[in-house]
Design a protein around this motif. Sequence first.
Motif, PDB file in Angstrom:
ATOM      1  N   SER A  47       6.022  21.492  92.101  1.00 38.79           N
ATOM      2  CA  SER A  47       6.823  22.439  92.875  1.00 38.79           C
ATOM      3  C   SER A  47       5.885  23.153  93.836  1.00 38.79           C
ATOM      4  O   SER A  47       4.788  23.557  93.450  1.00 38.79           O
ATOM      5  CB  SER A  47       7.491  23.470  91.967  1.00 38.79           C
ATOM      6  OG  SER A  47       8.424  22.840  91.117  1.00 38.79           O
ATOM      7  N   TYR A  56       5.389  14.704 100.652  1.00 40.27           N
ATOM      8  CA  TYR A  56       4.666  14.380  99.424  1.00 40.27           C
ATOM      9  C   TYR A  56       4.201  12.927  99.472  1.00 40.27           C
ATOM     10  O   TYR A  56       4.905  12.069 100.009  1.00 40.27           O
ATOM     11  CB  TYR A  56       5.580  14.535  98.202  1.00 40.27           C
ATOM     12  CG  TYR A  56       6.190  15.906  98.063  1.00 40.27           C
ATOM     13  CD1 TYR A  56       5.588  16.875  97.276  1.00 40.27           C
ATOM     14  CD2 TYR A  56       7.378  16.223  98.710  1.00 40.27           C
ATOM     15  CE1 TYR A  56       6.154  18.134  97.136  1.00 40.27           C
ATOM     16  CE2 TYR A  56       7.952  17.480  98.585  1.00 40.27           C
ATOM     17  CZ  TYR A  56       7.328  18.426  97.795  1.00 40.27           C
ATOM     18  OH  TYR A  56       7.880  19.670  97.659  1.00 40.27           O
ATOM     19  N   PRO A  71       9.068  15.111  95.485  1.00 37.91           N
ATOM     20  CA  PRO A  71       8.406  16.076  94.599  1.00 37.91           C
ATOM     21  C   PRO A  71       8.270  15.594  93.158  1.00 37.91           C
ATOM     22  O   PRO A  71       7.633  16.248  92.343  1.00 37.91           O
ATOM     23  CB  PRO A  71       9.295  17.314  94.686  1.00 37.91           C
ATOM     24  CG  PRO A  71      10.630  16.796  95.086  1.00 37.91           C
ATOM     25  CD  PRO A  71      10.375  15.582  95.940  1.00 37.91           C
TER      26      PRO A  71
END
Length: 90
Positions: A47, A56, A71
């Motif tokens: 997070s 990401y 994530p």
Amino acid sequence: MVLFGGWDATGPRNDTWELTVTNGPQVTEAPQDQTVLYRHPVAFSVSATSAAVLTYQWKKNGNAIPLGTGPAHTIDSVSPTDSGIYSVEI
């Protein structure tokens, strides 16, 4: 504001640009080490917050994992070849 000065063929010039500096992403919950039984699922998650849009890239032993761009990263059924060091670049 950033002011850039210099010379060109017509003489002195001043060009200006606006520069906005923001903090990088702040990890609020880091992925945890896990030990998993053969053929069981495993999920890693992170997070983070940022004023910018977050992207990401999950990695295994330093190499990008194809489609590992969210994530969380899940392996549905682990095998010995899944052993390694996993990380995420935000």
